[in-house]
Every structure is written in C-alpha cells, then in structure tokens.
Design a protein around this motif. Structure first.
Motif, short mmCIF file in Angstrom:
data_model
loop_
_atom_site.label_atom_id
_atom_site.label_comp_id
_atom_site.label_asym_id
_atom_site.label_seq_id
_atom_site.Cartn_x
_atom_site.Cartn_y
_atom_site.Cartn_z
N VAL A 172 4.85 -2.03 -3.03
CA VAL A 172 3.53 -2.15 -3.66
C VAL A 172 2.76 -0.85 -3.53
O VAL A 172 2.18 -0.34 -4.51
N ALA A 173 2.71 -0.30 -2.32
CA ALA A 173 1.96 0.94 -2.09
C ALA A 173 2.52 2.08 -2.94
O ALA A 173 1.76 2.88 -3.52
N GLY A 174 3.84 2.16 -3.03
CA GLY A 174 4.45 3.20 -3.85
C GLY A 174 4.13 3.04 -5.32
O GLY A 174 3.81 4.03 -6.02
N ARG A 175 4.20 1.82 -5.82
CA ARG A 175 3.85 1.57 -7.23
C ARG A 175 2.39 1.90 -7.51
O ARG A 175 2.06 2.49 -8.54
N LEU A 176 1.53 1.51 -6.58
CA LEU A 176 0.11 1.78 -6.77
C LEU A 176 -0.18 3.27 -6.74
O LEU A 176 -1.02 3.77 -7.50
N ALA A 177 0.53 4.02 -5.90
CA ALA A 177 0.34 5.47 -5.83
C ALA A 177 0.68 6.14 -7.17
O ALA A 177 0.08 7.15 -7.54
N ARG A 178 1.64 5.55 -7.88
CA ARG A 178 2.02 6.14 -9.18
C ARG A 178 0.97 5.89 -10.25
O ARG A 178 0.78 6.72 -11.14
N LEU A 226 -3.51 -7.86 0.15
CA LEU A 226 -3.29 -8.57 -1.11
C LEU A 226 -3.91 -7.84 -2.30
O LEU A 226 -3.40 -7.92 -3.42
N LEU A 227 -4.99 -7.10 -2.06
CA LEU A 227 -5.64 -6.39 -3.17
C LEU A 227 -4.72 -5.34 -3.78
O LEU A 227 -4.76 -5.10 -4.99
N GLN A 228 -3.88 -4.73 -2.97
CA GLN A 228 -3.00 -3.68 -3.50
C GLN A 228 -2.07 -4.21 -4.58
O GLN A 228 -1.88 -3.58 -5.62
N SER A 229 -1.47 -5.38 -4.33
CA SER A 229 -0.57 -5.93 -5.35
C SER A 229 -1.34 -6.39 -6.58
O SER A 229 -0.82 -6.33 -7.70
N GLU A 230 -2.60 -6.82 -6.40
CA GLU A 230 -3.43 -7.16 -7.56
C GLU A 230 -3.71 -5.92 -8.40
O GLU A 230 -3.58 -5.94 -9.63
N LEU A 231 -4.10 -4.84 -7.73
CA LEU A 231 -4.42 -3.60 -8.45
C LEU A 231 -3.19 -3.02 -9.15
O LEU A 231 -3.31 -2.42 -10.22
N ALA A 232 -2.02 -3.24 -8.54
CA ALA A 232 -0.78 -2.74 -9.15
C ALA A 232 -0.28 -3.64 -10.27
O ALA A 232 0.67 -3.29 -10.97
N GLY A 233 -0.90 -4.81 -10.43
CA GLY A 233 -0.48 -5.74 -11.48
C GLY A 233 0.86 -6.38 -11.23
O GLY A 233 1.55 -6.78 -12.17
N LEU A 234 1.21 -6.53 -9.95
CA LEU A 234 2.52 -7.10 -9.59
C LEU A 234 2.34 -8.57 -9.25
O LEU A 234 2.23 -8.97 -8.09
N ILE A 287 -2.41 4.75 4.41
CA ILE A 287 -1.82 4.19 3.19
C ILE A 287 -2.66 4.57 1.98
O ILE A 287 -2.13 5.07 0.96
N VAL A 288 -3.97 4.37 2.07
CA VAL A 288 -4.83 4.62 0.90
C VAL A 288 -4.95 6.11 0.63
O VAL A 288 -5.00 6.53 -0.54
N ALA A 331 3.03 6.98 0.54
CA ALA A 331 2.36 5.68 0.56
C ALA A 331 3.31 4.61 1.07
O ALA A 331 2.94 3.77 1.91
N ALA A 332 4.54 4.62 0.57
CA ALA A 332 5.53 3.64 1.02
C ALA A 332 5.84 3.82 2.50
O ALA A 332 5.96 2.84 3.25
N ALA A 333 5.98 5.08 2.94
CA ALA A 333 6.27 5.35 4.35
C ALA A 333 5.13 4.89 5.25
O ALA A 333 5.36 4.32 6.33
N ALA A 334 3.89 5.12 4.81
CA ALA A 334 2.73 4.71 5.61
C ALA A 334 2.65 3.19 5.70
O ALA A 334 2.33 2.63 6.76
N ALA A 335 2.95 2.50 4.59
CA ALA A 335 2.95 1.03 4.61
C ALA A 335 4.05 0.51 5.53
O ALA A 335 3.84 -0.44 6.30
N HIS A 336 5.21 1.12 5.44
CA HIS A 336 6.34 0.69 6.29
C HIS A 336 6.00 0.88 7.77
O HIS A 336 6.29 0.02 8.61
N GLU A 337 5.39 2.02 8.09
CA GLU A 337 5.02 2.29 9.48
C GLU A 337 3.99 1.28 9.99
O GLU A 337 4.07 0.81 11.13
#
Length: 218
Positions: free
Chosen positions: A100-106, A144-152, A190-191, A202-208
């Motif tokens: 999700v974080a990676g998709r949102l970063a794009r 949860l907001l991240q996946s909403e913003l990413a439209g996933l 992450i943000v 972003a993905a690495a920060a979320a994973h950590e």
C-alpha cells in the motif's frame, strides 16, 4: 434503464446494530471489556441502553471477525489469540502495508499527505499521556487511510478484517518503554517516503514498522 446523475444519496444514521458494534469496539479499545472475563449479553444490552437484538447482531459480527466468542446461555468473551494467529496477522500486515505504501508513493497527490501528517501530529500531541485508546484509534486510522487514498478497495477490506485482532493486541504493542515515540517516528518515516515519491523507501519503512510492532507483541 437510465442511471440518474446529480442525485445525492440520503445519508442514513447508523443502525442500532452498527451503533452497538462501535460502542463494543470502543469498550475493547478502552480495556473496559477485558480478556478472560465472561460477559452477559443482557447486561451489555442494558448498559448500552438497547434491546438485546442489535447487541446480539453486533456480537455476531465481532465473532465473525474473530474478536469475541459467543458462549451458551447468552454470554460472550474476548478471544485469546494463539501465537500462530498473532504471527499470521503480522505476516499478512507485512505483505499488505508495504504494498500500500509503495503504491501510494507512486500516485499520491500533495493533498493526500496532509491528513496523514495530521494523524501523526495528533498522536504526537497525545504522546505518553495515558490516552492509549485515543492513540490506538489514530493508529488504526493512519493505517487504513493509506489504502483508501491509494484506491485499493480489496486490500482495504482485507486490512479492515485484521483490525479486530489488532484491538486485542494493541495495548501490548504500546507496553514497551518509548514505544509511543517509536511509533510516531516510524509513521513519519513512511509518510516522508511517500511525500518523496519513493516507493521502495515507503515500502521499506512500512515493513520496518510492522516488524517492530510485531516484536513488541510477540
């Protein structure tokens, strides 16, 4: 049949069952409903000022989400998660949330970042004030907001289904010294990576962040 455009849907108030669900959810977050205690549906309905039917519907929903166990004679208790279940929850989060974080970063627009930073700032204001329930509510909204913003939508639905287990583990995750400050720093990392449009970071920060939260709980 022609679809209507420009007609706003009527906003309906939440049903009694939904209100009961949200109030029980809050009681779990607040620690008012505790592990290893058997509760009466009738007493809960009386406390909530409702009939037993909507309370029963709410408990059935929570049972399906793996949060409570409904027992005979109209009783219920919080589920105790096994070590395997806990690991599975964090394994799933470690797959979904970096994605999700990676998709949102794009694809994130500048307007997407403001509400995420606002949630982090609100957590920072709470700090270690003892308002753990409020801190956890902000934490849930942040994730949860991240996946909403990413439209996933499908990913979001799956993440929502995992939150019940996180309510049961949330206070444990904050029990370690300085964990509040660490969570805030991890959220900000992450943000910040999303703001730089750096999907890998972003993905690495979320994973950590998920790995550190899992270590606090497991």
């Amino acid at each position: 049949m022609t679809k209507l455009h420009g007609v706003a849907a009527i906003e309906r108030p939440p049903t009694l069952a939904r209100r009961a669900y949200l109030q029980i959810q809050q009681a779990i977050r607040d620690g008012a409903i505790r592990q290893e205690v058997r509760y009466s549906e009738n007493e809960l309905a009386e406390t909530l000022g409702m009939s037993r039917t909507p309370v029963r519907e709410a408990l059935i929903s929570l049972s399906r989400e793996g949060v409570v166990e409904i027992e005979s004679q109209r009783g219920f208790r919080l589920r105790t998660l096994s070590t395997e279940e806990r690991r599975e929850v964090f394994d799933l989060r470690s797959l979904l949330e970096p994605y999700v974080a990676g998709r949102l970063a794009r694809h994130a627009a500048d307007d997407d970042l403001a509400p995420l930073y606002e949630l982090i700032d609100a957590q920072e204001k709470l700090g270690t004030s003892g308002q753990q329930s409020a801190f956890l509510a902000l934490d849930e909204r942040f994730h949860l907001l991240q996946s909403e913003l990413a439209g996933l939508e499908r990913t979001h639905a799956t993440m929502v289904s995992l939150r019940g287990a996180m309510w049961l583990m949330g206070f444990e995750a904050l029990a370690l010294p300085q964990r509040h400050e660490a969570v805030i720093a991890e959220h900000r990392a992450i943000v910040d990576a999303i703001a730089r449009h750096d999907p890998d970071a972003a993905a690495a920060a979320a994973h950590e962040h998920i790995a550190r939260t899992a270590a606090a709980v497991l």
